[in-house]
Enzyme design. Structure first.
Site, PDB file in Angstrom:
ATOM      1  N   ASP A 161       0.824   0.370  -0.293  1.00 23.93           N
ATOM      2  CA  ASP A 161       0.520   1.570   0.381  1.00 23.93           C
ATOM      3  C   ASP A 161       0.509   2.992  -0.473  1.00 23.93           C
ATOM      4  O   ASP A 161       1.718   3.249  -1.303  1.00 23.93           O
ATOM      5  CB  ASP A 161       1.370   1.863   1.559  1.00 23.93           C
ATOM      6  CG  ASP A 161       0.460   2.817   2.489  1.00 23.93           C
ATOM      7  OD1 ASP A 161      -0.619   2.480   2.912  1.00 23.93           O
ATOM      8  OD2 ASP A 161       0.594   3.975   2.909  1.00 23.93           O
ATOM      9  N   TYR A 200      -9.313   8.980  -5.700  1.00 23.71           N
ATOM     10  CA  TYR A 200      -9.203  10.392  -6.431  1.00 23.71           C
ATOM     11  C   TYR A 200      -9.112  10.322  -7.998  1.00 23.71           C
ATOM     12  O   TYR A 200      -8.792  11.505  -8.362  1.00 23.71           O
ATOM     13  CB  TYR A 200      -7.858  11.009  -5.788  1.00 23.71           C
ATOM     14  CG  TYR A 200      -8.144  10.878  -4.152  1.00 23.71           C
ATOM     15  CD1 TYR A 200      -8.463  12.230  -3.535  1.00 23.71           C
ATOM     16  CD2 TYR A 200      -7.613  10.033  -3.485  1.00 23.71           C
ATOM     17  CE1 TYR A 200      -8.620  12.405  -2.174  1.00 23.71           C
ATOM     18  CE2 TYR A 200      -7.973  10.132  -1.879  1.00 23.71           C
ATOM     19  CZ  TYR A 200      -8.373  11.129  -1.410  1.00 23.71           C
ATOM     20  OH  TYR A 200      -8.281  11.515  -0.137  1.00 23.71           O
ATOM     21  N   ARG A 217       0.921   2.760  -9.415  1.00 25.24           N
ATOM     22  CA  ARG A 217       0.717   1.319  -9.144  1.00 25.24           C
ATOM     23  C   ARG A 217       1.136   0.452 -10.252  1.00 25.24           C
ATOM     24  O   ARG A 217       1.881  -0.623 -10.065  1.00 25.24           O
ATOM     25  CB  ARG A 217      -0.680   0.972  -9.031  1.00 25.24           C
ATOM     26  CG  ARG A 217      -0.943  -0.348  -8.550  1.00 25.24           C
ATOM     27  CD  ARG A 217      -2.493  -0.362  -7.792  1.00 25.24           C
ATOM     28  NE  ARG A 217      -2.477   0.343  -6.688  1.00 25.24           N
ATOM     29  CZ  ARG A 217      -3.142   1.698  -6.712  1.00 25.24           C
ATOM     30  NH1 ARG A 217      -3.624   2.006  -7.854  1.00 25.24           N
ATOM     31  NH2 ARG A 217      -3.238   2.299  -5.609  1.00 25.24           N
TER      32      ARG A 217
HETATM   33  P1  ITT Z   1      -5.512  -1.337   1.853  1.00 25.90           P
HETATM   34  O1  ITT Z   1      -4.664  -0.496   2.845  1.00 25.90           O
HETATM   35  O2  ITT Z   1      -6.484  -2.240   2.543  1.00 25.90           O
HETATM   36  O3  ITT Z   1      -4.708  -1.686   0.676  1.00 25.90           O
HETATM   37  P2  ITT Z   1      -6.692   1.592   1.385  1.00 25.90           P
HETATM   38  O4  ITT Z   1      -7.589   2.067   0.440  1.00 25.90           O
HETATM   39  O5  ITT Z   1      -6.706   1.950   2.846  1.00 25.90           O
HETATM   40  O6  ITT Z   1      -6.439  -0.104   1.337  1.00 25.90           O
HETATM   41  P3  ITT Z   1      -4.062   2.920   1.406  1.00 25.90           P
HETATM   42  O7  ITT Z   1      -4.139   2.902   2.881  1.00 25.90           O
HETATM   43  O8  ITT Z   1      -2.866   2.683   0.622  1.00 25.90           O
HETATM   44  O9  ITT Z   1      -4.996   1.927   1.186  1.00 25.90           O
HETATM   45  O10 ITT Z   1      -4.739   4.062   0.745  1.00 25.90           O
HETATM   46  C1  ITT Z   1      -4.695   4.299  -0.410  1.00 25.90           C
HETATM   47  C2  ITT Z   1      -5.721   5.476  -0.742  1.00 25.90           C
HETATM   48  O11 ITT Z   1      -5.006   6.512  -1.651  1.00 25.90           O
HETATM   49  C3  ITT Z   1      -6.807   5.059  -1.628  1.00 25.90           C
HETATM   50  O12 ITT Z   1      -7.841   4.655  -0.662  1.00 25.90           O
HETATM   51  C4  ITT Z   1      -7.279   6.172  -2.392  1.00 25.90           C
HETATM   52  O13 ITT Z   1      -7.872   7.241  -1.723  1.00 25.90           O
HETATM   53  C5  ITT Z   1      -5.773   6.747  -2.774  1.00 25.90           C
HETATM   54  N1  ITT Z   1      -5.299   6.327  -4.081  1.00 25.90           N
HETATM   55  C6  ITT Z   1      -4.207   5.214  -4.216  1.00 25.90           C
HETATM   56  N2  ITT Z   1      -4.076   4.949  -5.414  1.00 25.90           N
HETATM   57  C7  ITT Z   1      -4.990   5.528  -6.324  1.00 25.90           C
HETATM   58  C8  ITT Z   1      -5.446   5.540  -7.437  1.00 25.90           C
HETATM   59  O14 ITT Z   1      -4.927   4.604  -8.478  1.00 25.90           O
HETATM   60  N3  ITT Z   1      -6.242   6.203  -7.800  1.00 25.90           N
HETATM   61  C9  ITT Z   1      -7.028   6.822  -7.086  1.00 25.90           C
HETATM   62  N4  ITT Z   1      -6.842   6.972  -5.617  1.00 25.90           N
HETATM   63  C10 ITT Z   1      -5.680   6.486  -5.010  1.00 25.90           C
END
Ligand code: ITT
Length: 198
Positions: free
Chosen positions: A69, A152, A179
């Site tokens: 997350d 982003y 990550r």
């Molecule tokens: P899952 O829950 O299925 O894993 P999700 O995209 O909904 O997919 P999250 O709820 O953890 O996952 O939301 C993470 C969001 O944060 C992601 O969709 C991006 O908008 C942002 N994000 C996270 N890590 C990022 C990264 O390395 N680069 C760019 N944006 C990132």
């Protein structure tokens, strides 16, 4: 040993597969396990939601499951979009970026400090057996730049490299990213779990 990488986000999946390339596990994705409805992410923190997702997919499949997350916290916007990053202001990133710049310009803080945060949870045998965290500190870029990564990345400038994370290839991003740090800790755990097995 199979390990389910429990994410619906293809950008995350690519990065995680790269980081865990040499871990002693056979990675399985949600595409390999048939249709599973997404869980509601009702946690109040990244850590809560990582645990919730890992346990949910572990219970649904019986496989050891790891969830990530993550999100972007912008200091001048009091941490927004935070845990709501994926759905905040819709799913079109051009629209999301415009909204961020509009809100920052109203405060005269376009170059605000920001950070990406990642929490990881691994669930097996009915419980969470490992958790880790990673953060990358940066600033909001004056305009979106770069084609790598996802989400982003085009607006997140990483000052030590003078580039946005969308201007870093996958391997380089992993060496500095939230990550990368969180999943490197998982890779260490998978190689030598404290009790000899996990
Ligand atoms: P899952 O829950 O299925 O894993 P999700 O995209 O909904 O997919 P999250 O709820 O953890 O996952 O939301 C993470 C969001 O944060 C992601 O969709 C991006 O908008 C942002 N994000 C996270 N890590 C990022 C990264 O390395 N680069 C760019 N944006 C990132």
């Amino acid at each position: 040993m199979k390990l389910l990488v429990a994410t619906t986000n293809p950008g995350k999946l690519r990065e995680i597969a790269g980081i865990l390339e040499h871990a002693p596990v056979e990675l399985v994705s949600l595409d390999d396990v048939g249709e599973i409805p997404e869980p509601e992410e009702i946690g109040l923190t990244f850590a809560d939601n990582a645990r919730l997702k890992a346990l949910y997919y572990h219970r649904a499949t019986g496989l050891p499951s790891v969830a990530d997350d993550s999100g972007l916290e912008i200091e001048a916007l009091d941490g927004l979009p935070g845990i709501h990053s994926a759905r905040w202001e819709g799913s079109d990133y051009a629209v999301k970026f415009r909204k961020i710049y509009e809100l920052l310009d109203m405060k005269g803080k376009r170059g605000s400090s920001a950070r990406f945060v990642c929490r990881v949870a691994l669930a097996d045998r009915g419980e969470v057996i490992f958790e880790s965290a990673g953060v990358i500190e940066g600033v909001i870029a004056d305009t979106p730049r770069g084609d790598h990564g996802f989400g982003y990345d085009p607006i997140f400038l990483y000052p030590p490299l003078g580039r946005t994370t969308a201007e870093l290839d996958r391997d380089l991003k992993a060496t500095v990213s939230h990550r990368g740090r969180a999943f490197e800790a998982l890779a260490v755990f998978l190689k030598s779990p404290p009790n000899g097995r996990w």
